[in-house]
Design a protein around this motif. Structure first.
Motif, mmCIF file in Angstrom:
data_model
loop_
_atom_site.group_PDB
_atom_site.id
_atom_site.type_symbol
_atom_site.label_atom_id
_atom_site.label_comp_id
_atom_site.label_asym_id
_atom_site.label_seq_id
_atom_site.Cartn_x
_atom_site.Cartn_y
_atom_site.Cartn_z
ATOM 1 N N LYS A 123 34.282 34.673 45.998
ATOM 2 C CA LYS A 123 35.672 34.616 45.538
ATOM 3 C C LYS A 123 35.751 34.525 44.012
ATOM 4 O O LYS A 123 36.590 35.176 43.386
ATOM 5 C CB LYS A 123 36.394 33.421 46.181
ATOM 6 N N ARG A 124 34.864 33.736 43.412
ATOM 7 C CA ARG A 124 34.889 33.582 41.952
ATOM 8 C C ARG A 124 34.530 34.891 41.256
ATOM 9 O O ARG A 124 35.138 35.258 40.245
ATOM 10 C CB ARG A 124 33.917 32.474 41.532
ATOM 11 N N ASN A 127 37.506 37.330 41.678
ATOM 12 C CA ASN A 127 38.609 36.920 40.795
ATOM 13 C C ASN A 127 38.348 37.351 39.356
ATOM 14 O O ASN A 127 39.237 37.867 38.670
ATOM 15 C CB ASN A 127 38.801 35.407 40.846
ATOM 16 N N ASN A 185 38.714 41.146 39.040
ATOM 17 C CA ASN A 185 40.138 41.509 39.082
ATOM 18 C C ASN A 185 40.798 41.206 37.742
ATOM 19 O O ASN A 185 41.583 42.012 37.217
ATOM 20 C CB ASN A 185 40.856 40.740 40.178
ATOM 21 N N GLU A 186 40.473 40.063 37.186
ATOM 22 C CA GLU A 186 41.053 39.645 35.905
ATOM 23 C C GLU A 186 40.670 40.618 34.787
ATOM 24 O O GLU A 186 41.463 40.934 33.908
ATOM 25 C CB GLU A 186 40.563 38.236 35.561
ATOM 26 N N ASP A 193 40.379 38.722 49.459
ATOM 27 C CA ASP A 193 39.862 38.134 48.212
ATOM 28 C C ASP A 193 40.159 39.024 47.014
ATOM 29 O O ASP A 193 40.244 38.543 45.886
ATOM 30 C CB ASP A 193 38.342 37.932 48.307
ATOM 31 N N GLY A 194 40.281 40.353 47.264
ATOM 32 C CA GLY A 194 40.586 41.273 46.167
ATOM 33 C C GLY A 194 39.493 42.261 45.838
ATOM 34 O O GLY A 194 39.501 42.865 44.765
ATOM 35 N N LYS A 201 47.145 40.627 44.706
ATOM 36 C CA LYS A 201 46.873 39.882 43.478
ATOM 37 C C LYS A 201 47.362 40.658 42.259
ATOM 38 O O LYS A 201 47.562 41.861 42.318
ATOM 39 C CB LYS A 201 45.360 39.658 43.354
ATOM 40 N N GLY A 237 45.833 38.697 35.156
ATOM 41 C CA GLY A 237 46.346 37.526 34.435
ATOM 42 C C GLY A 237 47.244 37.876 33.257
ATOM 43 O O GLY A 237 47.160 38.946 32.679
ATOM 44 N N SER A 275 44.178 47.053 39.366
ATOM 45 C CA SER A 275 44.088 45.588 39.419
ATOM 46 C C SER A 275 45.437 44.929 39.681
ATOM 47 O O SER A 275 45.503 43.778 40.097
ATOM 48 C CB SER A 275 43.478 45.039 38.123
#
Length: 480
Positions: free
Chosen positions: A262-263, A266, A269-270, A305-306, A347, A350, A392
């Protein structure tokens, strides 16, 4: 609804014919992995030829990903055969010359530098983690005493790892360099690098690649805890990331693996970088026409999760049901993506990424597509960067990625929801290219709305950032 997740199928003895690969394409696979740990040049050349033929026949963009072996560390054979161990059994691990001086159970490892820095209490995993040990004592240089923490057989020539420690072996081996030369000659589209530990590893591969006159995207496979310690730097240097859960699951406590996945997703994706989740996704389908409930949920959760891509390994390389595996994975994607859009669970990138004007325009295009219920987003992106930012944002609409560069088109194929396409390059204006594409593409019907994004170069310049977002409607007279 289009399926947005991308399916990667590994090719092998189970899928080495034109008919088998064609079935994978028709079932939903658009990216094909060539695992250079197995197979020779003749096999890979045949597979690339089949994929290129199918690309011509279907009009689809099909991406070939070369997966380099990296330094797979294996024990050597000293003639003892398989050693049986029980929990608490002590064995020695050492270099070949140490074997001649002992009559105790012995595991041979002919790589002296791997013994450096090993200390009491360190874990050691053998045979893909099936047998686990802990270092009980460092007897002398290149000789350590292990104590088994579970029971089983220890045959020679099996993979061995030292979880949590930094290996001194460079991830780009001499074999990898030869394999890279083969891949460059065959015209692969993407290279996956095994056992990346730091961003410099990717730079070294890129430098090796340049001598062949090609610069193609590099996917960093995360399999070491050392890589997780500099995750952001590796993501910044690499073009894409693979969560390689096989070896990563040996390095970490298995209970830590879901959080690591997951990390990593993430962070990708960011950063707007494509991310792949791999290993044991539908493993039971190697021998069974049906997946387990746990596997089905695992694939669905990776999508939630993406992740951009889900990868099949043995399932399509040596499995008995390769086409069924791809179709079932696609079916899972259909269900979970519908749920994501209904529930608003997609998602978004950011807020810090919105500072750049072209990034903000990509964000605005995705938002506009949602508000107008557009048919699709059409993005003319020379480098593919805007396409990846749009992806994204996880819009409900498909993203048609227009680029005249085949390297860019084949790489955008790894991004969630993206359909690569080649524009008419006789038209100089990028925005007009995108509008002509909408007029000519049979996917768009009369009255359909497309959100068009483009970067129109100023006179005298060939490249620019995205600076146009337009709502474009296909009119009746434009129907081709």
């Amino acid at each position: 609804m289009d399926r947005h997740i991308k399916i990667i199928a590994t090719l092998g003895p189970g899928t080495e014919t034109y008919e088998a690969v064609k079935e994978l394409v028709e079932s939903g696979a658009k990216i094909f992995r060539l695992n250079f740990s197995h197979g020779g040049r003749e096999f890979f050349a045949k597979m690339v030829e089949i994929i290129r033929r199918l690309e011509q026949e279907t009009g689809l963009t099909l991406t070939v990903m070369q997966d380099l072996s990296g330094p797979k560390i294996r024990t050597c054979d000293v003639g003892l055969g398989a050693i049986e161990v029980n929990k608490g059994t002590e064995v020695l691990l050492g270099t070949p010359e140490k074997f001649e001086k002992t009559d105790e159970p012995f595991i041979c490892l002919d790589i002296p530098e791997l013994f450096e820095g090993v200390k009491v209490g360190d874990p050691v995993a053998l045979s893909d983690g099936m047998i686990r040990f802990v270092v009980k004592k460092v007897e002398e240089e290149h000789l350590i005493r292990l104590e088994a923490t579970n029971s089983g057989m220890c045959p020679p020539r099996k993979g061995i790892t030292f979880p949590g420690t930094k290996t001194p072996l460079a991830p780009l081996t001499e074999k990898d360099k030869k394999d890279l030369a083969t891949g460059m000659e065959l015209g692969v589209d993407v290279v996956a690098m095994s056992f990346v530990q730091k961003p410099e590893d990717i730079c070294n591969l890129r430098a090796e690649m340049i001598q062949y006159g090609r610069r193609i995207p590099i996917v960093a496979k995360l399999e070491r805890t050392a890589a997780l310690e500099c995750l952001d730097d590796i993501i910044a240097e690499a073009d894409g990331i693979m969560v390689a859960r096989g070896d990563l699951g040996l390095e970490l406590d298995l209970a830590e693996l879901p959080v690591a996945q997951k990390r990593i997703i993430n962070a990708c994706n960011e950063a707007g970088k494509p991310v792949i989740v791999a290993t044991q996704m539908l493993l039971s389908m190697v021998n069974s026409p049906m997946a387990t409930r746990a596997e089905t949920t695992d694939v669905a959760n990776a999508i939630l999760d993406g992740t951009d891509c889900v990868m099949l390994s043995e399932e399509t390389a040596i499995g008995r049901y390769p086409g069924e595996a791809v179709r079932f994975m696609r079916k899972i994607a259909y269900q979970i993506e519908a749920f994501m859009f209904e529930s608003g669970l997609t998602k978004t990138v950011g807020d810090r990424e919105k500072e750049h004007p072209s990034t903000f325009l990509a964000h605005a295009a995705a938002m506009l597509a949602g508000k107008t219920d557009a048919k699709a987003i059409v993005c003319h992106s020379t480098s593919g960067a805007t396409t990846r930012i749009l992806s994204s944002r996880r819009p409900k609409q498909s993203i048609y990625a227009l680029s005249t560069d085949p390297v860019v088109r084949h790489f955008t194929n790894l991004s969630w929801g993206v359909i690569p396409a080649e524009p008419l390059d006789v038209i100089e204006d990028h925005q007009e290219r995108a509008e002509v594409f909408v007029r000519q593409c049979p996917d768009f019907k009369e009255g359909d709305i497309a959100i068009v994004t483009a970067g129109q170069p100023e006179k005298g310049k060939s490249v620019t950032q995205t600076n146009v977002v337009k709502l474009y409607e296909k009119l009746a007279k434009e129907v081709s």
